[in-house]
Design a protein around this motif. Structure first.
Motif, short mmCIF file in Angstrom:
data_model
loop_
_atom_site.label_atom_id
_atom_site.label_comp_id
_atom_site.label_asym_id
_atom_site.label_seq_id
_atom_site.Cartn_x
_atom_site.Cartn_y
_atom_site.Cartn_z
N GLU A 84 0.14 9.29 4.39
CA GLU A 84 0.35 9.10 2.95
C GLU A 84 1.33 10.12 2.41
O GLU A 84 1.44 11.23 2.94
CB GLU A 84 -0.97 9.28 2.20
CG GLU A 84 -2.02 8.28 2.56
CD GLU A 84 -3.33 8.51 1.83
OE1 GLU A 84 -3.99 7.52 1.54
OE2 GLU A 84 -3.67 9.67 1.54
N ARG A 129 2.65 13.03 0.10
CA ARG A 129 1.96 14.20 -0.45
C ARG A 129 2.28 14.32 -1.91
O ARG A 129 3.32 14.09 -2.40
CB ARG A 129 2.43 15.46 0.29
CG ARG A 129 1.66 16.67 -0.07
CD ARG A 129 2.21 17.91 0.54
NE ARG A 129 2.40 17.88 1.98
CZ ARG A 129 2.31 18.95 2.71
NH1 ARG A 129 2.02 20.11 2.19
NH2 ARG A 129 2.56 18.90 3.99
N VAL A 137 1.84 13.36 4.76
CA VAL A 137 0.83 14.08 5.54
C VAL A 137 0.11 13.06 6.41
O VAL A 137 0.05 11.87 6.08
CB VAL A 137 -0.18 14.82 4.64
CG1 VAL A 137 0.50 15.94 3.87
CG2 VAL A 137 -0.86 13.87 3.69
N CYS A 138 -0.43 13.53 7.53
CA CYS A 138 -1.16 12.68 8.46
C CYS A 138 -2.57 13.21 8.60
O CYS A 138 -2.76 14.38 8.95
CB CYS A 138 -0.47 12.68 9.83
SG CYS A 138 1.27 12.23 9.77
N ILE A 139 -3.55 12.37 8.32
CA ILE A 139 -4.95 12.78 8.36
C ILE A 139 -5.63 12.03 9.51
O ILE A 139 -5.74 10.80 9.48
CB ILE A 139 -5.65 12.45 7.02
CG1 ILE A 139 -4.89 13.12 5.88
CG2 ILE A 139 -7.11 12.87 7.05
CD1 ILE A 139 -5.16 12.51 4.53
N PHE A 152 -4.87 7.67 12.35
CA PHE A 152 -4.15 8.60 11.48
C PHE A 152 -3.83 7.88 10.18
O PHE A 152 -3.19 6.83 10.21
CB PHE A 152 -2.85 9.07 12.14
CG PHE A 152 -3.04 9.80 13.43
CD1 PHE A 152 -3.25 11.18 13.43
CD2 PHE A 152 -3.00 9.15 14.64
CE1 PHE A 152 -3.41 11.87 14.62
CE2 PHE A 152 -3.16 9.82 15.84
CZ PHE A 152 -3.37 11.20 15.82
N HIS A 210 1.32 3.85 2.06
CA HIS A 210 0.13 4.15 2.85
C HIS A 210 0.27 3.44 4.19
O HIS A 210 0.64 2.27 4.24
CB HIS A 210 -1.12 3.62 2.12
CG HIS A 210 -2.38 3.72 2.93
ND1 HIS A 210 -3.15 4.86 2.93
CD2 HIS A 210 -2.99 2.84 3.75
CE1 HIS A 210 -4.19 4.65 3.72
NE2 HIS A 210 -4.12 3.43 4.23
N GLU A 225 -1.62 3.23 8.35
CA GLU A 225 -2.66 3.64 9.28
C GLU A 225 -2.14 3.40 10.69
O GLU A 225 -1.64 2.33 11.00
CB GLU A 225 -3.95 2.85 9.04
CG GLU A 225 -4.56 3.17 7.69
CD GLU A 225 -5.87 2.44 7.43
OE1 GLU A 225 -6.34 1.69 8.31
OE2 GLU A 225 -6.42 2.63 6.34
N GLU A 277 -8.73 10.79 12.05
CA GLU A 277 -10.16 10.54 12.02
C GLU A 277 -10.53 9.67 13.22
O GLU A 277 -9.68 8.99 13.78
CB GLU A 277 -10.60 9.88 10.71
CG GLU A 277 -9.95 8.55 10.42
CD GLU A 277 -10.32 8.02 9.04
OE1 GLU A 277 -10.94 6.94 8.99
OE2 GLU A 277 -9.98 8.66 8.04
#
Length: 96
Positions: A94, A96, A71-73, A91, A38, A40, A75
């Motif tokens: 994590e 997948r 994957v990059c999420i 971002f 994980h 950030e 926010e």
């Protein structure tokens, strides 16, 4: 804190500037993912976000060579800098 995040070790945020070297940030992202599963990544401003996105694409390439697909999420987050609130893009990266 929700149950999902309760079991995740707390890892420092990788802060990206507009002048950050893409390859160095990518290496940091890949290293954190390999070790902690994980990461950030945080950036403030257009050039910093640009460098962060390029670094995540490069890190994805590095990690795919090890069989790790990430994957990059994105926010929005508010951060305090010099007693002022600024909006940053964070971002979450994590597997997948």
């Amino acid at each position: 804190m929700d149950a999902f995040n309760e079991h995740r070790p707390r890892v420092g945020i990788i802060k990206v500037r507009g002048s950050s070297r893409t390859s160095a940030v990518a290496g940091a992202i890949a290293g954190v993912i390999r070790e902690h599963k994980h990461a950030e990544v945080q950036a403030i401003g257009a050039s910093a976000v640009n460098q962060a996105v390029k670094a995540m694409a490069l890190a994805k390439s590095y990690l795919s060579q090890d069989g790790i697909n990430v994957v990059c999420i994105p926010e929005f987050v508010d951060v305090e800098i010099d007693e002022k609130i600024r909006t940053a893009i964070k971002f979450v990266v994590e597997p997948r």
